[in-house]
Scaffold this motif. Structure first.
Motif, PDB file in Angstrom:
ATOM      1  N   TYR A  68       0.845  -1.193   0.000  1.00  0.00           N
ATOM      2  CA  TYR A  68       0.000   0.000   0.000  1.00  0.00           C
ATOM      3  C   TYR A  68       0.880   1.242   0.000  1.00  0.00           C
ATOM      4  O   TYR A  68       2.056   1.194   0.372  1.00  0.00           O
ATOM      5  CB  TYR A  68      -0.950   0.016   1.206  1.00  0.00           C
ATOM      6  CG  TYR A  68      -0.254   0.145   2.536  1.00  0.00           C
ATOM      7  CD1 TYR A  68      -0.053   1.397   3.117  1.00  0.00           C
ATOM      8  CD2 TYR A  68       0.208  -0.967   3.215  1.00  0.00           C
ATOM      9  CE1 TYR A  68       0.579   1.525   4.335  1.00  0.00           C
ATOM     10  CE2 TYR A  68       0.845  -0.860   4.433  1.00  0.00           C
ATOM     11  CZ  TYR A  68       1.037   0.392   4.989  1.00  0.00           C
ATOM     12  OH  TYR A  68       1.682   0.509   6.195  1.00  0.00           O
ATOM     13  N   ALA A  69       0.311   2.339  -0.444  1.00  0.00           N
ATOM     14  CA  ALA A  69       0.994   3.629  -0.419  1.00  0.00           C
ATOM     15  C   ALA A  69       0.575   4.381   0.829  1.00  0.00           C
ATOM     16  O   ALA A  69      -0.548   4.237   1.304  1.00  0.00           O
ATOM     17  CB  ALA A  69       0.627   4.438  -1.656  1.00  0.00           C
ATOM     18  N   GLU A  70       1.473   5.202   1.363  1.00  0.00           N
ATOM     19  CA  GLU A  70       1.146   5.946   2.581  1.00  0.00           C
ATOM     20  C   GLU A  70       0.146   7.069   2.330  1.00  0.00           C
ATOM     21  O   GLU A  70      -0.485   7.553   3.259  1.00  0.00           O
ATOM     22  CB  GLU A  70       2.417   6.517   3.220  1.00  0.00           C
ATOM     23  CG  GLU A  70       3.056   7.620   2.396  1.00  0.00           C
ATOM     24  CD  GLU A  70       4.243   8.262   3.066  1.00  0.00           C
ATOM     25  OE1 GLU A  70       4.495   8.005   4.245  1.00  0.00           O
ATOM     26  OE2 GLU A  70       4.923   9.048   2.391  1.00  0.00           O
ATOM     27  N   LYS A  71       0.002   7.497   1.072  1.00  0.00           N
ATOM     28  CA  LYS A  71      -0.965   8.533   0.695  1.00  0.00           C
ATOM     29  C   LYS A  71      -1.749   8.034  -0.511  1.00  0.00           C
ATOM     30  O   LYS A  71      -1.257   7.220  -1.284  1.00  0.00           O
ATOM     31  CB  LYS A  71      -0.247   9.829   0.301  1.00  0.00           C
ATOM     32  CG  LYS A  71       0.628  10.429   1.370  1.00  0.00           C
ATOM     33  CD  LYS A  71       1.358  11.633   0.813  1.00  0.00           C
ATOM     34  CE  LYS A  71       2.361  12.171   1.809  1.00  0.00           C
ATOM     35  NZ  LYS A  71       3.141  13.288   1.249  1.00  0.00           N
ATOM     36  N   THR A  83       6.878  13.617  -2.247  1.00  0.00           N
ATOM     37  CA  THR A  83       7.403  12.279  -1.953  1.00  0.00           C
ATOM     38  C   THR A  83       6.282  11.371  -1.484  1.00  0.00           C
ATOM     39  O   THR A  83       5.380  11.810  -0.770  1.00  0.00           O
ATOM     40  CB  THR A  83       8.479  12.367  -0.846  1.00  0.00           C
ATOM     41  OG1 THR A  83       9.543  13.197  -1.321  1.00  0.00           O
ATOM     42  CG2 THR A  83       9.028  10.997  -0.489  1.00  0.00           C
ATOM     43  N   ILE A  84       6.344  10.117  -1.894  1.00  0.00           N
ATOM     44  CA  ILE A  84       5.390   9.108  -1.436  1.00  0.00           C
ATOM     45  C   ILE A  84       6.177   7.845  -1.086  1.00  0.00           C
ATOM     46  O   ILE A  84       7.148   7.508  -1.753  1.00  0.00           O
ATOM     47  CB  ILE A  84       4.304   8.830  -2.502  1.00  0.00           C
ATOM     48  CG1 ILE A  84       3.224   7.907  -1.944  1.00  0.00           C
ATOM     49  CG2 ILE A  84       4.912   8.280  -3.771  1.00  0.00           C
ATOM     50  CD1 ILE A  84       1.983   7.802  -2.810  1.00  0.00           C
ATOM     51  N   ARG A  85       5.774   7.188  -0.017  1.00  0.00           N
ATOM     52  CA  ARG A  85       6.427   5.942   0.403  1.00  0.00           C
ATOM     53  C   ARG A  85       5.461   4.789   0.201  1.00  0.00           C
ATOM     54  O   ARG A  85       4.263   4.932   0.386  1.00  0.00           O
ATOM     55  CB  ARG A  85       6.826   6.025   1.874  1.00  0.00           C
ATOM     56  CG  ARG A  85       7.921   7.041   2.133  1.00  0.00           C
ATOM     57  CD  ARG A  85       8.295   7.114   3.585  1.00  0.00           C
ATOM     58  NE  ARG A  85       8.695   5.794   4.040  1.00  0.00           N
ATOM     59  CZ  ARG A  85       8.732   5.423   5.320  1.00  0.00           C
ATOM     60  NH1 ARG A  85       8.396   6.271   6.253  1.00  0.00           N
ATOM     61  NH2 ARG A  85       9.114   4.226   5.658  1.00  0.00           N
ATOM     62  N   PHE A  86       6.015   3.637  -0.160  1.00  0.00           N
ATOM     63  CA  PHE A  86       5.230   2.429  -0.351  1.00  0.00           C
ATOM     64  C   PHE A  86       5.705   1.383   0.646  1.00  0.00           C
ATOM     65  O   PHE A  86       6.888   1.304   0.951  1.00  0.00           O
ATOM     66  CB  PHE A  86       5.384   1.903  -1.774  1.00  0.00           C
ATOM     67  CG  PHE A  86       4.877   2.868  -2.802  1.00  0.00           C
ATOM     68  CD1 PHE A  86       3.546   2.844  -3.181  1.00  0.00           C
ATOM     69  CD2 PHE A  86       5.716   3.806  -3.375  1.00  0.00           C
ATOM     70  CE1 PHE A  86       3.065   3.750  -4.121  1.00  0.00           C
ATOM     71  CE2 PHE A  86       5.245   4.704  -4.312  1.00  0.00           C
ATOM     72  CZ  PHE A  86       3.917   4.673  -4.687  1.00  0.00           C
ATOM     73  N   HIS A  87       4.783   0.590   1.139  1.00  0.00           N
ATOM     74  CA  HIS A  87       5.091  -0.464   2.103  1.00  0.00           C
ATOM     75  C   HIS A  87       4.658  -1.794   1.495  1.00  0.00           C
ATOM     76  O   HIS A  87       3.562  -1.902   0.942  1.00  0.00           O
ATOM     77  CB  HIS A  87       4.356  -0.212   3.416  1.00  0.00           C
ATOM     78  CG  HIS A  87       4.659   1.143   3.993  1.00  0.00           C
ATOM     79  ND1 HIS A  87       5.754   1.382   4.787  1.00  0.00           N
ATOM     80  CD2 HIS A  87       4.031   2.329   3.854  1.00  0.00           C
ATOM     81  CE1 HIS A  87       5.777   2.655   5.126  1.00  0.00           C
ATOM     82  NE2 HIS A  87       4.733   3.253   4.575  1.00  0.00           N
ATOM     83  N   GLN A 128       4.698  -9.971   7.124  1.00  0.00           N
ATOM     84  CA  GLN A 128       3.976  -9.088   8.037  1.00  0.00           C
ATOM     85  C   GLN A 128       2.570  -9.650   8.181  1.00  0.00           C
ATOM     86  O   GLN A 128       1.837  -9.741   7.206  1.00  0.00           O
ATOM     87  CB  GLN A 128       3.919  -7.662   7.468  1.00  0.00           C
ATOM     88  CG  GLN A 128       3.105  -6.699   8.267  1.00  0.00           C
ATOM     89  CD  GLN A 128       3.725  -6.377   9.603  1.00  0.00           C
ATOM     90  OE1 GLN A 128       4.925  -6.187   9.701  1.00  0.00           O
ATOM     91  NE2 GLN A 128       2.931  -6.329  10.641  1.00  0.00           N
TER      92      GLN A 128
END
Length: 94
Positions: free
Chosen positions: A7-10, A18-22, A68
């Motif tokens: 999922y993306a944080e936004k 900037t966008i972070r992915f997990h 996870q």
């Protein structure tokens, strides 16, 4: 657990932000990544289908994901409290 979950944080970002992915995976293997703009997400065979436009980005590889666990269902954990200890029942609305 799904074999690969991410999922993306936004939900969206503007150019230059900037966008972070997990990502989590049952298998410890590196995964590739690319950014796309979803034009149509209709998987119906009689419809236009899934249409994506590739977005130029330096993102090409993610770190090797780890396992996870994701609890199923909707629930909340509540620590013991004197405020609710003597209640026979109560309702929580979120």
């Amino acid at each position: 657990m799904l074999s690969l979950t991410g999922y993306a944080e936004k939900l969206s970002v503007r150019p230059g932000e900037t966008i972070r992915f997990h990502v989590a995976s049952e298998r410890p293997e590196p995964v590739g990544a690319r950014l796309v703009r979803v034009v149509c997400a209709d998987p119906n065979p009689a419809g236009p289908g899934i249409l994506e436009e590739r977005i130029a980005s330096p993102v090409t590889m993610l770190a090797t994901p780890a396992r996870q666990t994701v609890p199923l269902g909707s629930y909340a954990l509540v620590q013991p409290s004197t405020a609710i200890a003597e209640l026979r029942s109560f309702t929580v609305v979120v």
